[in-house]
Scaffold this motif. Structure first.
Motif, PDB file in Angstrom:
ATOM      1  N   ARG A   1       0.818  -1.208   0.000  1.00 15.27           N
ATOM      2  CA  ARG A   1       0.000   0.000   0.000  1.00 15.27           C
ATOM      3  C   ARG A   1       0.855   1.263   0.000  1.00 15.27           C
ATOM      4  NH1 ARG A   1      -0.137  -2.126   5.171  1.00 15.27           N
ATOM      5  NH2 ARG A   1       0.266  -0.714   6.949  1.00 15.27           N
ATOM      6  N   SER A   2       0.230   2.345  -0.428  1.00 12.90           N
ATOM      7  CA  SER A   2       0.865   3.656  -0.393  1.00 12.90           C
ATOM      8  C   SER A   2       0.592   4.276   0.971  1.00 12.90           C
ATOM      9  CB  SER A   2       0.292   4.549  -1.504  1.00 12.90           C
ATOM     10  OG  SER A   2       0.818   5.850  -1.419  1.00 12.90           O
ATOM     11  N   ALA A   3       1.652   4.638   1.690  1.00 14.38           N
ATOM     12  CA  ALA A   3       1.471   5.152   3.050  1.00 14.38           C
ATOM     13  C   ALA A   3       2.607   6.091   3.431  1.00 14.38           C
ATOM     14  CB  ALA A   3       1.385   4.005   4.059  1.00 14.38           C
ATOM     15  N   ILE A   4       2.273   7.045   4.278  1.00 17.39           N
ATOM     16  CA  ILE A   4       3.267   7.936   4.877  1.00 17.39           C
ATOM     17  C   ILE A   4       3.132   7.799   6.382  1.00 17.39           C
ATOM     18  CG2 ILE A   4       4.038  10.324   5.152  1.00 17.39           C
ATOM     19  CD1 ILE A   4       2.697  10.928   2.440  1.00 17.39           C
ATOM     20  N   PHE A   5       4.193   7.371   7.032  1.00 16.53           N
ATOM     21  CA  PHE A   5       4.204   7.197   8.475  1.00 16.53           C
ATOM     22  C   PHE A   5       4.896   8.425   9.080  1.00 16.53           C
ATOM     23  CE2 PHE A   5       4.108   2.973   6.592  1.00 16.53           C
ATOM     24  CZ  PHE A   5       3.086   2.351   7.300  1.00 16.53           C
ATOM     25  N   THR A   6       4.129   9.273   9.727  1.00 21.30           N
ATOM     26  CA  THR A   6       4.657  10.557  10.166  1.00 21.30           C
ATOM     27  C   THR A   6       5.275  10.481  11.558  1.00 21.30           C
ATOM     28  OG1 THR A   6       2.448  11.192  10.959  1.00 21.30           O
ATOM     29  CG2 THR A   6       3.059  11.834   8.724  1.00 21.30           C
ATOM     30  N   ALA A   7       6.395  11.182  11.713  1.00 21.92           N
ATOM     31  CA  ALA A   7       7.127  11.160  12.977  1.00 21.92           C
ATOM     32  C   ALA A   7       6.617  12.198  13.967  1.00 21.92           C
ATOM     33  CB  ALA A   7       8.616  11.380  12.717  1.00 21.92           C
ATOM     34  N   ASN A   8       5.885  13.202  13.481  1.00 21.38           N
ATOM     35  CA  ASN A   8       5.394  14.258  14.357  1.00 21.38           C
ATOM     36  C   ASN A   8       4.216  14.972  13.686  1.00 21.38           C
ATOM     37  OD1 ASN A   8       6.613  16.235  12.499  1.00 21.38           O
ATOM     38  ND2 ASN A   8       8.566  15.615  13.426  1.00 21.38           N
ATOM     39  N   ASP A   9       3.617  15.903  14.431  1.00 22.10           N
ATOM     40  CA  ASP A   9       2.438  16.615  13.926  1.00 22.10           C
ATOM     41  C   ASP A   9       2.766  17.472  12.706  1.00 22.10           C
ATOM     42  OD1 ASP A   9       0.780  15.519  15.819  1.00 22.10           O
ATOM     43  OD2 ASP A   9       0.953  17.208  17.211  1.00 22.10           O
ATOM     44  N   GLU A  10       3.970  18.031  12.668  1.00 22.52           N
ATOM     45  CA  GLU A  10       4.341  18.882  11.543  1.00 22.52           C
ATOM     46  C   GLU A  10       4.400  18.074  10.253  1.00 22.52           C
ATOM     47  OE1 GLU A  10       7.445  22.524  10.546  1.00 22.52           O
ATOM     48  OE2 GLU A  10       8.027  20.984  11.999  1.00 22.52           O
ATOM     49  N   GLN A  11       5.007  16.895  10.300  1.00 19.87           N
ATOM     50  CA  GLN A  11       5.027  16.022   9.127  1.00 19.87           C
ATOM     51  C   GLN A  11       3.607  15.651   8.713  1.00 19.87           C
ATOM     52  OE1 GLN A  11       7.496  12.549   9.518  1.00 19.87           O
ATOM     53  NE2 GLN A  11       9.415  13.701   9.455  1.00 19.87           N
ATOM     54  N   LYS A  12       2.755  15.367   9.676  1.00 17.85           N
ATOM     55  CA  LYS A  12       1.368  15.000   9.390  1.00 17.85           C
ATOM     56  C   LYS A  12       0.645  16.129   8.649  1.00 17.85           C
ATOM     57  CE  LYS A  12      -2.886  13.453  11.746  1.00 17.85           C
ATOM     58  NZ  LYS A  12      -3.768  14.569  11.372  1.00 17.85           N
ATOM     59  N   LYS A  13       0.804  17.341   9.129  1.00 19.78           N
ATOM     60  CA  LYS A  13       0.138  18.484   8.500  1.00 19.78           C
ATOM     61  C   LYS A  13       0.625  18.689   7.069  1.00 19.78           C
ATOM     62  CE  LYS A  13      -0.717  21.011  12.806  1.00 19.78           C
ATOM     63  NZ  LYS A  13      -0.370  22.208  13.615  1.00 19.78           N
ATOM     64  N   VAL A  14       1.941  18.586   6.876  1.00 21.27           N
ATOM     65  CA  VAL A  14       2.509  18.784   5.547  1.00 21.27           C
ATOM     66  C   VAL A  14       2.043  17.690   4.595  1.00 21.27           C
ATOM     67  CG1 VAL A  14       4.663  18.764   4.216  1.00 21.27           C
ATOM     68  CG2 VAL A  14       4.511  20.088   6.342  1.00 21.27           C
ATOM     69  N   ALA A  15       2.066  16.431   5.035  1.00 21.76           N
ATOM     70  CA  ALA A  15       1.663  15.307   4.183  1.00 21.76           C
ATOM     71  C   ALA A  15       0.190  15.413   3.796  1.00 21.76           C
ATOM     72  CB  ALA A  15       1.933  13.984   4.892  1.00 21.76           C
ATOM     73  N   GLU A  16      -0.673  15.695   4.760  1.00 26.78           N
ATOM     74  CA  GLU A  16      -2.107  15.785   4.475  1.00 26.78           C
ATOM     75  C   GLU A  16      -2.420  16.983   3.575  1.00 26.78           C
ATOM     76  OE1 GLU A  16      -3.983  13.588   8.427  1.00 26.78           O
ATOM     77  OE2 GLU A  16      -3.841  15.783   8.387  1.00 26.78           O
ATOM     78  N   ALA A  17      -1.738  18.110   3.829  1.00 29.99           N
ATOM     79  CA  ALA A  17      -1.962  19.296   3.004  1.00 29.99           C
ATOM     80  C   ALA A  17      -1.500  19.062   1.570  1.00 29.99           C
ATOM     81  CB  ALA A  17      -1.236  20.497   3.606  1.00 29.99           C
ATOM     82  N   TYR A  18      -0.403  18.334   1.410  1.00 27.37           N
ATOM     83  CA  TYR A  18       0.123  18.082   0.068  1.00 27.37           C
ATOM     84  C   TYR A  18      -0.806  17.171  -0.721  1.00 27.37           C
ATOM     85  CZ  TYR A  18       3.781  17.553  -3.490  1.00 27.37           C
ATOM     86  OH  TYR A  18       4.513  17.574  -4.661  1.00 27.37           O
ATOM     87  N   ILE A  19      -1.334  16.144  -0.070  1.00 26.02           N
ATOM     88  CA  ILE A  19      -2.283  15.254  -0.740  1.00 26.02           C
ATOM     89  C   ILE A  19      -3.518  16.032  -1.172  1.00 26.02           C
ATOM     90  CG2 ILE A  19      -3.862  13.308  -0.380  1.00 26.02           C
ATOM     91  CD1 ILE A  19      -1.676  12.067   1.419  1.00 26.02           C
ATOM     92  N   ALA A  20      -4.015  16.898  -0.292  1.00 23.18           N
ATOM     93  CA  ALA A  20      -5.182  17.724  -0.634  1.00 23.18           C
ATOM     94  C   ALA A  20      -4.852  18.662  -1.788  1.00 23.18           C
ATOM     95  CB  ALA A  20      -5.622  18.518   0.593  1.00 23.18           C
ATOM     96  N   GLN A  21      -3.646  19.216  -1.782  1.00 26.53           N
ATOM     97  CA  GLN A  21      -3.210  20.118  -2.853  1.00 26.53           C
ATOM     98  C   GLN A  21      -3.170  19.405  -4.192  1.00 26.53           C
ATOM     99  OE1 GLN A  21       0.701  21.821  -2.147  1.00 26.53           O
ATOM    100  NE2 GLN A  21       1.045  22.139  -4.338  1.00 26.53           N
ATOM    101  N   LEU A  22      -2.588  18.209  -4.222  1.00 23.72           N
ATOM    102  CA  LEU A  22      -2.460  17.457  -5.468  1.00 23.72           C
ATOM    103  C   LEU A  22      -3.828  16.994  -5.974  1.00 23.72           C
ATOM    104  CD1 LEU A  22       0.736  15.331  -4.689  1.00 23.72           C
ATOM    105  CD2 LEU A  22       0.570  17.373  -6.129  1.00 23.72           C
TER     106      LEU A  22
END
Length: 235
Positions: A141-162
C-alpha cells in the motif's frame, strides 16, 4: 542464496517474463511531473527521519539512495508488530505491515516536502489501492508514516493540494498515519537495486524510477548511491 521476488501474482510473473525477453524500457508506474508542496516542514539542525511506503521497497530504497541530502535509506516494515516484521510473514498481507523505507536526511540539503514530492512523482503511483505495479496486497500500500504533527500536517496538506489540482486521473489513496515503529528488513533486501540492476523485476519496474529522478529532479540526483553498507541502521 539471495531470494528473488517470486511471491508475486500470476500477472506479475507474466510481467517478469516479458521484461526478461522483450526488455521494455518503461516502468510499471510512469513518473508524473507535479508541483512542490505549498507548505513544508521547517528546517532544523540535525538529521531528520521520514518513513514512507510505496510498493516493493527495493525501488523506493533505490530512488532515495540516489537522492542528495539523504544519509541513509533502509528497507523495512512499518504498520505491524515486531513479532511479524519478517518477509515471509509480511508477504502474506495479514500482518498490518507495509514494505516501507526509513529515510534519514539532512534538512539543510533536502526538505521533507521535496522527499514527498519525489515520492509522489517518481517513486510510485499513489492512486493504486493496496498494490503497486505487479505487486498486490496491503503490504504494498501507499502510506506515509509521520514522525510528528508537523510532518502530518505537511503530508495531508500536500495530498489535498495534489487532489485539488487534479494532477492524477484518480484520487490519491495514500494513507497518512503516525509512525509507531520501523523494523529493518533482512540483509538480502538491502541495496537490492544496486546489487541486482539486471534482475528482470528491477530492470523493468525500478531502474526507470531512478532514471526519472535523474531527469525530473536533476538538482537532487547523485550518481553514487548511499548504501546501507555505509550507513548505520537505527530504529
Amino acid at each position: 542464496m539471495r531470494r528473488t521476488r517470486f511471491t508475486l501474482s500470476l500477472c506479475a510473473a507474466g510481467a517478469l517474463a516479458i521484461a526478461a525477453f522483450a526488455a521494455p524500457s518503461r516502468a510499471a508506474e510512469d513518473a508524473v511531473v507535479i508541483p512542490p508542496p505549498a507548505m513544508d516542514v521547517q528546517a532544523s539542525d540535525g538529521l531528520q527521519t521520514a518513513v514512507i511506503a510505496g510498493g516493493c521497497f527495493w525501488g523506493v530504497q533505490g530512488v532515495f539512495q540516489h537522492t542528495a541530502g539523504v544519509t541513509s535509506a533502509v528497507s523495512g516494515y512499518s504498520g505491524g508488530s515486531k513479532a511479524t516484521a519478517d518477509y515471509n510473514l509480511v508477504s502474506t498481507g495479514s500482518t498490518g505491515h507495509a514494505e516501507a523505507v526509513q529515510i534519514k536526511y539532512d534538512p539543510k540539503k533536502i526538505s521533507y516536502g521535496r522527499i514527498l514530492q519525489i515520492f509522489f512523482s517518481v517513486v510510485h503511483d499513489p492512486t493504486q489501492l493496496n498494490r503497486q505495479g505487479p505487486d498486490t496486497g496491503t503490504q504494498y500500500r501507499s502510506a506515509i508514516f509521520t514522525a510528528n504533527d508537523e510532518q502530518k500536517k505537511v503530508a495531508e496538506a500536500y495530498i489535498a493540494q495534489l487532489n485539488a489540482a487534479k494532477v492524477y486521473k484518480k484520487p490519491i489513496v495514500t494513507k497518512v498515519g503516525p509512525l509507531e515503529a520501523f523494523y529493518p528488513a533482512e540483509a538480502y533486501h538491502q541495496d537490492y537495486l544496486t546489487l541486482h540492476p539486471n534482475q528482470p523485476y528491477i530492470a523493468y519496474n525500478d531502474i526507470p524510477k531512478v532514471e526519472a529522478l535523474k531527469k525530473i529532479f536533476a538538482e537532487n540526483y547523485i550518481e553514487k548511491p548511499t548504501l546501507v553498507g555505509n550507513a548505520k541502521v537505527t530504529n
